[in-house]
Design a protein around this motif. Structure first.
Motif, PDB file in Angstrom:
ATOM      1  N   UNK A  46       0.843  -1.189   0.000  1.00  0.00           N
ATOM      2  CA  UNK A  46       0.000   0.000   0.000  1.00  0.00           C
ATOM      3  C   UNK A  46       0.881   1.244   0.000  1.00  0.00           C
ATOM      4  N   UNK A  47       0.610   2.144  -0.906  1.00  0.00           N
ATOM      5  CA  UNK A  47       1.321   3.422  -0.946  1.00  0.00           C
ATOM      6  C   UNK A  47       0.714   4.312   0.126  1.00  0.00           C
ATOM      7  N   UNK A  53      -6.934  13.595   4.854  1.00  0.00           N
ATOM      8  CA  UNK A  53      -7.744  13.526   3.635  1.00  0.00           C
ATOM      9  C   UNK A  53      -6.884  13.786   2.400  1.00  0.00           C
ATOM     10  N   UNK A  54      -6.008  14.766   2.474  1.00  0.00           N
ATOM     11  CA  UNK A  54      -5.123  15.066   1.348  1.00  0.00           C
ATOM     12  C   UNK A  54      -4.148  13.920   1.110  1.00  0.00           C
ATOM     13  N   UNK A  55      -3.658  13.292   2.162  1.00  0.00           N
ATOM     14  CA  UNK A  55      -2.764  12.140   2.018  1.00  0.00           C
ATOM     15  C   UNK A  55      -3.487  11.003   1.306  1.00  0.00           C
ATOM     16  N   UNK A  56      -4.755  10.816   1.623  1.00  0.00           N
ATOM     17  CA  UNK A  56      -5.547   9.781   0.960  1.00  0.00           C
ATOM     18  C   UNK A  56      -5.764  10.122  -0.514  1.00  0.00           C
ATOM     19  N   UNK A  57      -5.997  11.401  -0.803  1.00  0.00           N
ATOM     20  CA  UNK A  57      -6.153  11.828  -2.191  1.00  0.00           C
ATOM     21  C   UNK A  57      -4.860  11.606  -2.980  1.00  0.00           C
ATOM     22  N   UNK A  58      -3.719  11.895  -2.379  1.00  0.00           N
ATOM     23  CA  UNK A  58      -2.434  11.655  -3.032  1.00  0.00           C
ATOM     24  C   UNK A  58      -2.235  10.171  -3.316  1.00  0.00           C
ATOM     25  N   UNK A  59      -2.629   9.329  -2.361  1.00  0.00           N
ATOM     26  CA  UNK A  59      -2.508   7.878  -2.539  1.00  0.00           C
ATOM     27  C   UNK A  59      -3.347   7.420  -3.731  1.00  0.00           C
ATOM     28  N   UNK A  96      -1.906   5.804  -7.257  1.00  0.00           N
ATOM     29  CA  UNK A  96      -2.377   4.487  -7.704  1.00  0.00           C
ATOM     30  C   UNK A  96      -2.976   4.566  -9.105  1.00  0.00           C
ATOM     31  N   UNK A  97      -3.785   5.567  -9.350  1.00  0.00           N
ATOM     32  CA  UNK A  97      -4.417   5.734 -10.658  1.00  0.00           C
ATOM     33  C   UNK A  97      -3.363   5.983 -11.736  1.00  0.00           C
ATOM     34  N   UNK A  98      -2.362   6.785 -11.419  1.00  0.00           N
ATOM     35  CA  UNK A  98      -1.285   7.041 -12.376  1.00  0.00           C
ATOM     36  C   UNK A  98      -0.532   5.761 -12.701  1.00  0.00           C
ATOM     37  N   UNK A  99      -0.290   4.942 -11.697  1.00  0.00           N
ATOM     38  CA  UNK A  99       0.428   3.686 -11.920  1.00  0.00           C
ATOM     39  C   UNK A  99      -0.388   2.733 -12.783  1.00  0.00           C
ATOM     40  N   UNK A 100      -1.671   2.620 -12.507  1.00  0.00           N
ATOM     41  CA  UNK A 100      -2.533   1.717 -13.275  1.00  0.00           C
ATOM     42  C   UNK A 100      -2.639   2.181 -14.731  1.00  0.00           C
ATOM     43  N   UNK A 101      -2.844   3.474 -14.931  1.00  0.00           N
ATOM     44  CA  UNK A 101      -2.963   3.990 -16.303  1.00  0.00           C
ATOM     45  C   UNK A 101      -1.655   3.844 -17.071  1.00  0.00           C
ATOM     46  N   UNK A 102      -0.529   4.059 -16.396  1.00  0.00           N
ATOM     47  CA  UNK A 102       0.776   3.885 -17.044  1.00  0.00           C
ATOM     48  C   UNK A 102       0.985   2.426 -17.429  1.00  0.00           C
TER      49      UNK A 102
END
Length: 81
Positions: A7-8, A37-43, A47-53
């Motif tokens: 988990x990131x 909340x911001x830390x969760x948004x960054x996570x 994750x989304x960037x990694x999946x899309x890449x």
């Protein structure tokens, strides 16, 4: 190479310092809940960037994800967030 389901996470203190450095007024404060909340948004963003890449690399028949794959998905990722 073994895959790990790790988990990131981002430290609340790091996020607080990062956000506080962008405040224009010294009186502006950040609550602990807002930092979490911001830390969760960054996570979620990472994750989304990694999946899309990964998907981009797969569509190009590459077995490794490189910075060029991230650069290709970045404009759409920023529009979605």
């Amino acid at each position: 190479m073994a895959e790990k389901d790790t988990e990131v996470t981002f430290k609340k203190e790091t996020v607080s310092k990062l956000l506080s450095s962008c405040f224009k007024e010294d009186k502006t404060r950040l609550s602990g809940e807002a930092a979490l909340l911001m830390a969760d948004m960054l996570r979620i963003f990472v994750q989304e960037a990694a999946v899309r890449s990964m998907k981009q690399a797969g569509s190009e028949d590459c077995d490794q994800v490189g910075i060029e794959h991230f650069e290709k998905i970045l404009p759409q990722l920023l529009l979605d967030f």
